[in-house]
Design an enzyme around this catalytic site. Structure first.
Site, PDB file in Angstrom:
ATOM      1  N   LYS A 146      32.151  54.425  28.466  1.00 51.89           N
ATOM      2  CA  LYS A 146      32.417  55.865  28.285  1.00 51.89           C
ATOM      3  C   LYS A 146      33.923  56.087  28.192  1.00 51.89           C
ATOM      4  CE  LYS A 146      28.062  57.521  30.211  1.00 51.89           C
ATOM      5  NZ  LYS A 146      27.479  56.362  30.908  1.00 51.89           N
TER       6      LYS A 146
HETATM    7  O1  O7M Z   1      16.916  54.625  32.893  1.00 52.05           O
HETATM    8  P1  O7M Z   1      17.904  54.903  33.993  1.00 52.05           P
HETATM    9  O2  O7M Z   1      17.954  56.324  34.419  1.00 52.05           O
HETATM   10  O3  O7M Z   1      17.775  53.949  35.134  1.00 52.05           O
HETATM   11  O4  O7M Z   1      19.362  54.533  33.395  1.00 52.05           O
HETATM   12  C1  O7M Z   1      19.945  55.255  32.375  1.00 52.05           C
HETATM   13  C2  O7M Z   1      21.201  54.587  31.857  1.00 52.05           C
HETATM   14  O5  O7M Z   1      21.703  55.364  30.795  1.00 52.05           O
HETATM   15  C3  O7M Z   1      22.322  54.442  32.877  1.00 52.05           C
HETATM   16  O6  O7M Z   1      23.040  53.251  32.570  1.00 52.05           O
HETATM   17  C4  O7M Z   1      23.192  55.644  32.615  1.00 52.05           C
HETATM   18  O7  O7M Z   1      24.543  55.405  32.920  1.00 52.05           O
HETATM   19  C5  O7M Z   1      23.012  55.850  31.107  1.00 52.05           C
HETATM   20  N1  O7M Z   1      23.124  57.234  30.615  1.00 52.05           N
HETATM   21  C6  O7M Z   1      22.390  58.248  31.177  1.00 52.05           C
HETATM   22  O8  O7M Z   1      21.566  58.034  32.062  1.00 52.05           O
HETATM   23  N2  O7M Z   1      22.571  59.526  30.718  1.00 52.05           N
HETATM   24  C7  O7M Z   1      23.443  59.842  29.728  1.00 52.05           C
HETATM   25  O9  O7M Z   1      23.542  60.994  29.361  1.00 52.05           O
HETATM   26  C8  O7M Z   1      24.159  58.821  29.126  1.00 52.05           C
HETATM   27  C9  O7M Z   1      23.932  57.512  29.537  1.00 52.05           C
HETATM   28  C10 O7M Z   1      24.508  56.495  28.726  1.00 52.05           C
HETATM   29  O10 O7M Z   1      23.994  55.455  28.467  1.00 52.05           O
HETATM   30  O11 O7M Z   1      25.641  56.813  28.129  1.00 52.05           O
HETATM   31  C11 O7M Z   1      26.079  55.986  27.178  1.00 52.05           C
END
Ligand code: O7M
Length: 249
Positions: free
Chosen positions: A82
């Site tokens: 990010k």
């Molecule tokens: O499936 P989860 O909830 O265990 O994990 C979700 C992953 O996606 C985790 O690595 C978060 O940091 C990422 N993520 C989000 O959950 N929400 C967002 O809006 C964006 C991300 C992401 O991947 O951004 C690139």
């Protein structure tokens, strides 16, 4: 991504995230990550690595080994840094991650183009790597930033922040945008802006309340999934079931 998704017959991006481990036990994380990868790789097309692994394992001689294994299995490796700083810093961050073998990097569009994203896109294009931009995040607080109404700096007109980001992703030639699976209506709205030109990556399935089928129906090209697979008693079964649930959608 299209090629990887086609050859693996999957549009699931595994978020290889694990809960905190005491630093002295951090090697456990590598063992866990390798074992999940071994079990799940037939059901996914890419792996997204986040600070969960880079912080405890480090980049070189750390996640770099995982990136080699990921790429060796025909999957792409995405670094979820990010990126969110001034251009010169962004460029250096990118160079390190690309040197470690990552295929793409996630960045935050709030930094803007000039002296922000531009140097990042330049270095990525030069090295033939991808940039995926956030557009609307999956959590509730996303509305405070991505969901606010702004005065567009170019047109002077009122618009929604995420609509502006979607249009900019098109203009910049981004390789993807992230839109939370928790907001299928926003996926559909953003899809109408970017069409097939910028693929939508959608996180937030399961643990955060998003539904895979609804996200794909709304226009998500790829699903980013962590806990739903990793925290399952049988991660391979969970990945396989998830894949089955979106086949033909
Ligand atoms: O499936 P989860 O909830 O265990 O994990 C979700 C992953 O996606 C985790 O690595 C978060 O940091 C990422 N993520 C989000 O959950 N929400 C967002 O809006 C964006 C991300 C992401 O991947 O951004 C690139």
């Amino acid at each position: 991504m299209q090629e990887a998704a086609k050859s693996k017959n999957s549009r699931i991006v595994l978020a290889l995230d694990f809960p905190f481990e005491a630093p002295e036990n951090r090697n456990k994380l590598l063992v866990k990550a390798e074992s999940i990868l071994k079990a799940v790789h037939p059901f996914i097309c890419a792996v997204k690595i986040n600070h969960h692994l880079v912080l405890p394992l480090g980049t070189f001689n750390g996640v770099q080994h995982l990136v080699e294994q990921i790429r060796g299995q025909g999957l792409l490796a995405i670094m979820d840094a990010k990126v969110n700083d001034v251009g010169a810093t962004n460029q250096t961050i990118a160079q390190y991650y690309y040197a470690a073998g990552f295929d793409a990097l996630i960045a935050n569009p709030f930094i803007g183009w000039e002296e922000g994203l531009e140097p990042l896109f330049k270095v990525s294009q030069k090295l033939n790597r991808g940039i995926i931009l956030l557009c609307y995040m999956s959590h509730k607080g996303a509305r405070e930033g991505y969901g606010q109404t702004i005065i567009d700096s170019e047109t002077g007109k009122k618009t929604l922040q995420y609509v502006s980001f979607a249009k900019k992703a098109l203009k910049y030639g981004a390789d993807g945008i992230v839109v939370g699976a928790t907001y299928p209506q926003k996926i559909a709205e953003i899809k109408r802006i970017v069409g097939q030109n910028v693929p939508i990556y959608s996180p937030g399935i399961g643990a955060q309340g998003g539904d895979a089928e609804a996200a794909v129906k709304a226009g998500a090209n790829y699903l980013i999934v962590g806990r739903e697979i990793i925290a399952a008693a049988d991660p391979a079964k969970a990945a396989c079931q998830l894949l089955d649930s979106i086949k033909g959608v």
